[in-house]
Scaffold this motif. Structure first.
Motif, PDB file in Angstrom:
ATOM      1  N   ARG A 105       0.831  -1.207   0.000  1.00  0.00           N
ATOM      2  CA  ARG A 105       0.000   0.000   0.000  1.00  0.00           C
ATOM      3  C   ARG A 105       0.863   1.253   0.000  1.00  0.00           C
ATOM      4  O   ARG A 105       0.559   2.230  -0.700  1.00  0.00           O
ATOM      5  CB  ARG A 105      -0.933   0.005   1.212  1.00  0.00           C
ATOM      6  N   ARG A 106       1.934   1.255   0.772  1.00  0.00           N
ATOM      7  CA  ARG A 106       2.835   2.411   0.809  1.00  0.00           C
ATOM      8  C   ARG A 106       3.486   2.622  -0.556  1.00  0.00           C
ATOM      9  O   ARG A 106       3.631   3.746  -1.020  1.00  0.00           O
ATOM     10  CB  ARG A 106       3.911   2.213   1.871  1.00  0.00           C
ATOM     11  N   MET A 107       3.893   1.542  -1.207  1.00  0.00           N
ATOM     12  CA  MET A 107       4.532   1.650  -2.511  1.00  0.00           C
ATOM     13  C   MET A 107       3.543   2.178  -3.558  1.00  0.00           C
ATOM     14  O   MET A 107       3.901   2.987  -4.412  1.00  0.00           O
ATOM     15  CB  MET A 107       5.102   0.297  -2.954  1.00  0.00           C
ATOM     16  N   VAL A 108       2.314   1.707  -3.483  1.00  0.00           N
ATOM     17  CA  VAL A 108       1.287   2.194  -4.403  1.00  0.00           C
ATOM     18  C   VAL A 108       1.054   3.685  -4.168  1.00  0.00           C
ATOM     19  O   VAL A 108       0.958   4.477  -5.112  1.00  0.00           O
ATOM     20  CB  VAL A 108      -0.023   1.388  -4.251  1.00  0.00           C
ATOM     21  N   THR A 109       1.009   4.092  -2.914  1.00  0.00           N
ATOM     22  CA  THR A 109       0.826   5.512  -2.584  1.00  0.00           C
ATOM     23  C   THR A 109       2.007   6.335  -3.092  1.00  0.00           C
ATOM     24  O   THR A 109       1.822   7.416  -3.662  1.00  0.00           O
ATOM     25  CB  THR A 109       0.660   5.693  -1.055  1.00  0.00           C
ATOM     26  N   VAL A 110       3.217   5.838  -2.902  1.00  0.00           N
ATOM     27  CA  VAL A 110       4.408   6.543  -3.391  1.00  0.00           C
ATOM     28  C   VAL A 110       4.346   6.649  -4.909  1.00  0.00           C
ATOM     29  O   VAL A 110       4.643   7.704  -5.487  1.00  0.00           O
ATOM     30  CB  VAL A 110       5.692   5.829  -2.923  1.00  0.00           C
ATOM     31  N   ALA A 111       3.965   5.568  -5.582  1.00  0.00           N
ATOM     32  CA  ALA A 111       3.869   5.582  -7.036  1.00  0.00           C
ATOM     33  C   ALA A 111       2.813   6.587  -7.497  1.00  0.00           C
ATOM     34  O   ALA A 111       3.006   7.300  -8.498  1.00  0.00           O
ATOM     35  CB  ALA A 111       3.542   4.189  -7.565  1.00  0.00           C
ATOM     36  N   GLN A 112       1.699   6.682  -6.789  1.00  0.00           N
ATOM     37  CA  GLN A 112       0.659   7.640  -7.141  1.00  0.00           C
ATOM     38  C   GLN A 112       1.158   9.078  -6.979  1.00  0.00           C
ATOM     39  O   GLN A 112       0.891   9.937  -7.823  1.00  0.00           O
ATOM     40  CB  GLN A 112      -0.585   7.417  -6.279  1.00  0.00           C
ATOM     41  N   VAL A 113       1.885   9.332  -5.914  1.00  0.00           N
ATOM     42  CA  VAL A 113       2.425  10.673  -5.673  1.00  0.00           C
ATOM     43  C   VAL A 113       3.432  11.029  -6.770  1.00  0.00           C
ATOM     44  O   VAL A 113       3.419  12.142  -7.315  1.00  0.00           O
ATOM     45  CB  VAL A 113       3.070  10.767  -4.270  1.00  0.00           C
ATOM     46  N   ILE A 114       4.301  10.079  -7.121  1.00  0.00           N
ATOM     47  CA  ILE A 114       5.280  10.325  -8.177  1.00  0.00           C
ATOM     48  C   ILE A 114       4.567  10.557  -9.511  1.00  0.00           C
ATOM     49  O   ILE A 114       4.913  11.469 -10.261  1.00  0.00           O
ATOM     50  CB  ILE A 114       6.286   9.160  -8.266  1.00  0.00           C
ATOM     51  N   GLY A 115       3.558   9.762  -9.791  1.00  0.00           N
ATOM     52  CA  GLY A 115       2.787   9.923 -11.032  1.00  0.00           C
ATOM     53  C   GLY A 115       2.074  11.267 -11.085  1.00  0.00           C
ATOM     54  O   GLY A 115       2.070  11.943 -12.117  1.00  0.00           O
ATOM     55  N   ALA A 116       1.475  11.678  -9.984  1.00  0.00           N
ATOM     56  CA  ALA A 116       0.798  12.972  -9.939  1.00  0.00           C
ATOM     57  C   ALA A 116       1.803  14.110 -10.128  1.00  0.00           C
ATOM     58  O   ALA A 116       1.536  15.084 -10.835  1.00  0.00           O
ATOM     59  CB  ALA A 116       0.046  13.134  -8.623  1.00  0.00           C
ATOM     60  N   GLY A 117       2.964  13.978  -9.506  1.00  0.00           N
ATOM     61  CA  GLY A 117       4.009  14.999  -9.664  1.00  0.00           C
ATOM     62  C   GLY A 117       4.479  15.090 -11.112  1.00  0.00           C
ATOM     63  O   GLY A 117       4.681  16.187 -11.646  1.00  0.00           O
ATOM     64  N   ALA A 118       4.636  13.934 -11.737  1.00  0.00           N
ATOM     65  CA  ALA A 118       5.055  13.921 -13.139  1.00  0.00           C
ATOM     66  C   ALA A 118       3.988  14.573 -14.019  1.00  0.00           C
ATOM     67  O   ALA A 118       4.314  15.329 -14.942  1.00  0.00           O
ATOM     68  CB  ALA A 118       5.333  12.495 -13.596  1.00  0.00           C
TER      69      ALA A 118
END
Length: 119
Positions: free
Chosen positions: A16-29
């Protein structure tokens, strides 16, 4: 059994943490791409300006092609049409045929225009 459940729960928490990190990185991109699209050196405003300039150049090319066609037609007339050649010789070079009388009108002098007719 409790240990296995704990590991499974830890694994799910980590995922779940990795998915959240990936979502944050994707949103930033995505935000970065949008900023680059609108405010970058080659962004949307520059693209629209270049597109307008290209359309203007296309219109100028079309006008020049039409003008070029007209000039080519005039060249052909000058090379092959005796009436056109005679017209230009009369207008530009002042040529006249034998037996013709030429009248030249000169513009009024400045004094004649300023003086009233009765004087």
């Amino acid at each position: 059994m409790i240990i296995k459940q704990n590991r499974g729960r830890q694994w799910l928490d980590w995922q779940r943490r990795m998915v959240t990190v990936a979502q944050v990185i994707g949103a930033g991109a995505c935000v970065w791409l949008l900023v680059a699209l609108f405010f970058g050196e080659m962004g949307l405003p520059r693209y629209l300006a270049m597109r307008g300039h290209a359309a203007q150049l296309d219109r100028e090319i079309l006008a020049l092609r039409q003008e070029n066609g007209g000039l080519r037609g005039e060249i052909t007339r000058l090379q092959h049409d005796p009436a056109k050649i005679e017209q230009l010789a009369r207008e530009r070079l002042g040529y006249v045929r034998k037996g013709e009388t030429v009248y030249q009108l000169s513009p009024e002098s400045a004094k004649e225009r300023l003086l009233p007719e009765g004087r």
